[in-house]
Design an enzyme around this catalytic site. Structure first.
Site, PDB file in Angstrom:
ATOM      1  N   CYS A 270      48.548  55.362  -8.204  1.00 47.67           N
ATOM      2  CA  CYS A 270      48.930  53.768  -8.781  1.00 47.67           C
ATOM      3  C   CYS A 270      48.372  53.694  -9.930  1.00 47.67           C
ATOM      4  O   CYS A 270      48.621  52.944 -10.903  1.00 47.67           O
ATOM      5  CB  CYS A 270      48.610  52.820  -7.802  1.00 47.67           C
ATOM      6  SG  CYS A 270      49.401  52.981  -6.398  1.00 47.67           S
TER       7      CYS A 270
ATOM      8  N   ASN B  61      45.824  59.244  -0.951  1.00 40.84           N
ATOM      9  CA  ASN B  61      45.716  60.654  -1.632  1.00 40.84           C
ATOM     10  C   ASN B  61      46.126  61.569  -0.566  1.00 40.84           C
ATOM     11  O   ASN B  61      45.865  61.386   0.707  1.00 40.84           O
ATOM     12  CB  ASN B  61      44.268  60.844  -1.992  1.00 40.84           C
ATOM     13  CG  ASN B  61      43.257  60.818  -0.867  1.00 40.84           C
ATOM     14  OD1 ASN B  61      42.813  61.422  -0.369  1.00 40.84           O
ATOM     15  ND2 ASN B  61      42.800  59.288  -0.823  1.00 40.84           N
TER      16      ASN B  61
HETATM   17  N1  LIG Z   1      39.077  59.096   2.707  1.00 37.28           N
HETATM   18  C1  LIG Z   1      39.203  57.544   2.601  1.00 37.28           C
HETATM   19  N2  LIG Z   1      38.305  57.031   3.301  1.00 37.28           N
HETATM   20  C2  LIG Z   1      38.066  55.764   3.009  1.00 37.28           C
HETATM   21  N3  LIG Z   1      38.836  54.959   2.160  1.00 37.28           N
HETATM   22  C3  LIG Z   1      39.869  55.819   1.721  1.00 37.28           C
HETATM   23  C4  LIG Z   1      39.898  57.239   1.868  1.00 37.28           C
HETATM   24  N4  LIG Z   1      40.999  57.743   0.667  1.00 37.28           N
HETATM   25  C5  LIG Z   1      41.286  56.427   0.269  1.00 37.28           C
HETATM   26  N5  LIG Z   1      40.912  55.475   0.632  1.00 37.28           N
HETATM   27  C6  LIG Z   1      40.972  53.915   0.102  1.00 37.28           C
HETATM   28  O1  LIG Z   1      42.344  53.555   0.216  1.00 37.28           O
HETATM   29  C7  LIG Z   1      42.589  52.524  -0.540  1.00 37.28           C
HETATM   30  C8  LIG Z   1      44.124  52.814  -1.212  1.00 37.28           C
HETATM   31  O2  LIG Z   1      44.319  51.705  -1.856  1.00 37.28           O
HETATM   32  P1  LIG Z   1      45.081  51.512  -3.276  1.00 37.28           P
HETATM   33  O3  LIG Z   1      46.373  52.737  -3.060  1.00 37.28           O
HETATM   34  O4  LIG Z   1      45.576  50.241  -3.292  1.00 37.28           O
HETATM   35  O5  LIG Z   1      44.449  52.270  -4.420  1.00 37.28           O
HETATM   36  P2  LIG Z   1      43.022  51.520  -5.162  1.00 37.28           P
HETATM   37  O6  LIG Z   1      42.164  52.755  -5.175  1.00 37.28           O
HETATM   38  O7  LIG Z   1      42.274  50.345  -4.288  1.00 37.28           O
HETATM   39  O8  LIG Z   1      43.509  50.931  -6.298  1.00 37.28           O
HETATM   40  P3  LIG Z   1      43.763  51.572  -7.876  1.00 37.28           P
HETATM   41  O9  LIG Z   1      44.506  53.058  -7.623  1.00 37.28           O
HETATM   42  O10 LIG Z   1      44.466  50.687  -8.683  1.00 37.28           O
HETATM   43  O11 LIG Z   1      42.118  52.147  -8.457  1.00 37.28           O
HETATM   44  C9  LIG Z   1      41.341  52.601  -1.576  1.00 37.28           C
HETATM   45  O12 LIG Z   1      40.663  51.184  -1.428  1.00 37.28           O
HETATM   46  C10 LIG Z   1      40.857  53.738  -1.174  1.00 37.28           C
HETATM   47  O13 LIG Z   1      39.455  53.169  -1.617  1.00 37.28           O
END
Ligand SMILES: Nc1ncnc2c1ncn2[C@@H]1O[C@H](COP(=O)(O)OP(=O)(O)OP(=O)(O)O)[C@@H](O)[C@H]1O
Ligand SMILES: [Zn+2]
Length: 458
Positions: free
Chosen positions: A252, A195
């Site tokens: 995603c 994000n």
């Molecule tokens: N500020 C943050 N602090 C800690 N973890 C984070 C932060 N922003 C994002 N994440 C983590 O980064 C990871 C990104 O993983 P990914 O892009 O595969 O998406 P996901 O959220 O696991 O899957 P989906 O989008 O399918 O639900 C996630 O596990 C999310 O929890």
């Protein structure tokens, strides 16, 4: 024939001989060890002007006490374990020792963070827990860990892989209140999140603490890789001064991603982190953006990045940003707003799944328009729905017009997966169509939850 006394003298000499041989061998090994240690120390003191920060293999919180710390040599176990990379020209023992003395932080234990963490065995941050939809790409987790915190699950896998590593799991949401305190303990940060708010947060925290940032992203069939804030190169803000409008951000969840794409980019992030940690030949490491597309040939292309911006708000000589900001406000969405519910329409322009179900049960004539892409429509749809993707809607209103029942109400019902794009669709249709046009609140997702538990949701 030798006498008895001559024989025992001979045996004693043989024994002494073998003892001396052993001792000689041991001393030779020790000399070799000292020589290689000396070479490493010389190369470390030549290349690194900063004092050597001795941590365990890759991954420690700096205050953690470790049996592997204060150690400028490899153990016999480490020689064996890392042998295949110790013999690499350009890496060698000095690369391994530098690696051993660096701490790497991976933010996000998802699609990118999972492969990166497996290859780096580094410390990791994630606030989320493992869901079954994660397992397609988040290879550090497994079925038995569904519901377990991702940071803890990643730590379990890493420790099972390599007990020489000390892995710290931060089970939290990284934000402006904690980022600097955590990041300052590490030498390199790997951005494996999904994000915009966290991307800008990590960039700013890395600039403020002087850490290189290895950034990766993956969506659908495409991925990108870049290193920011390293050896005079640009920071993320130099290249992307403003975040994209939140409504244009596809994640995603909405756009999908091929697991192997996150695997490729996550591994490349691990590679860049190793190149930086081991001071490997890195000419231009921060001067290009690598673009990977699983749908094209060649698969990779590289774009030259502009150099550092002389007026960058954070990394220039006269920055206007000197502390961490409110990134949720700056980006219009935060790390937690994965698929934020949009509310564009009034309640009278919407219908909830239960009322829509009743309408269908009564056989009230209407046109149901599903505005998802055909690839999603093919996965699951409600019987009788007409598939017109949102971007084709303005030019295909005729199709709806032709199918409209003569009675006025309810006319058109629009549906999508979550009930966001369907509101945009209602607004588009209202410009040209008369009669009642509504969308289904919560879309197919809520339909599956409230009405049909057998309806497949992805
Ligand atoms: N500020 C943050 N602090 C800690 N973890 C984070 C932060 N922003 C994002 N994440 C983590 O980064 C990871 C990104 O993983 P990914 O892009 O595969 O998406 P996901 O959220 O696991 O899957 P989906 O989008 O399918 O639900 C996630 O596990 C999310 O929890
Ligand atoms: Zn900058």
């Amino acid at each position: 024939m030798p006498s008895q006394s001559e024989k025992s003298e001979h045996d004693a000499l043989l024994e002494l001989c073998s003892k001396l041989k052993d001792e000689n061998e041991q001393l030779k090994n020790r000399v070799k060890q000292l020589e290689s240690q000396l070479i490493c120390l010389q190369s470390l003191t030549n290349v690194n002007s900063k004092p050597i920060n001795v941590h365990s293999n890759l991954d420690v919180k700096s205050e953690t006490t470790s049996k592997l710390r204060n150690n400028n040599k490899l153990s016999l176990e480490e020689y064996l374990r890392y042998g295949r990379q110790l013999i690499l020209p350009g890496f060698g023992i000095s690369g391994q020792l530098k690696l051993k003395n660096k701490a790497i932080l991976i933010v996000g234990a998802g699609g990118l963070g999972a492969p990166a963490a497996i290859y780096l065995a580094a410390a990791g941050v994630d606030y989320d827990s493992v869901e079954s939809s994660n397992l397609q790409r988040q290879i550090i987790h497994n079925e038995s860990r569904t519901g377990v915190s991702k940071a803890q699950s990643a730590k379990m896998t890493i420790q099972g892989l390599n007990s020489l590593c000390e892995c710290v799991a931060y089970d939290l949401l990284l934000d402006s209140s904690n980022a600097l305190d955590i990041i300052k303990k590490y030498d390199i940060v790997v951005d494996a999140t999904d994000n915009a708010a966290t991307r800008y947060l990590l960039n700013d925290a890395c600039v403020l603490t002087g850490k290189p940032l290895v950034s990766g992203s993956a969506l659908r069939m495409d991925g990108q890789l870049a290193v920011y804030n390293y050896r005079g190169g640009p920071c993320y803000r130099c290249i992307f001064p403003k975040p994209p409008p939140p409504e244009n951000v596809v994640n995603c969840d909405d756009g999908g991603v091929l697991g192997v794409v996150t695997g490729v980019i996550g591994c490349l992030q691990a590679l860049q982190a190793i190149r930086i940690a081991a001071d490997m030949d890195d000419d231009g490491i921060s001067q290009s953006l690598l673009i990977f597309s699983a749908n094209s040939n060649p698969l990779f292309r590289s774009v030259k990045l502009r150099s550092k911006k002389s007026n960058c708000v954070i990394c220039s000589d006269h920055p206007t940003i000197t502390t961490l900001q409110d990134y949720v406000q700056f980006c219009g969405s935060g790390a937690l707003d994965k698929s934020p519910s949009v509310k564009l329409l009034g309640d009278d322009e919407r219908i909830d799944p239960k009322s829509y179900c009743a309408l269908r049960a009564k056989g009230i004539p209407h046109v149901l328009v599903d505005v998802r892409e055909p690839v999603q429509f093919d996965i699951c749809n409600l019987s009788g729905s007409l598939n017109i993707p949102l971007n084709e809607l303005p030019k295909k209103v005729d199709l709806i017009q032709q199918s409209l029942p003569s009675s006025v109400a309810p006319g058109v019902i629009v549906i999508t997966l979550l009930g966001n794009d369907s509101q945009l669709a209602v607004e588009i249709l209202k410009k040209t169509l008369r009669g009642e046009i509504k969308d289904v609140v919560g879309g197919l997702y809520l339909w599956a939850k409230d009405i049909d538990h057998e309806f497949p949701i992805y």
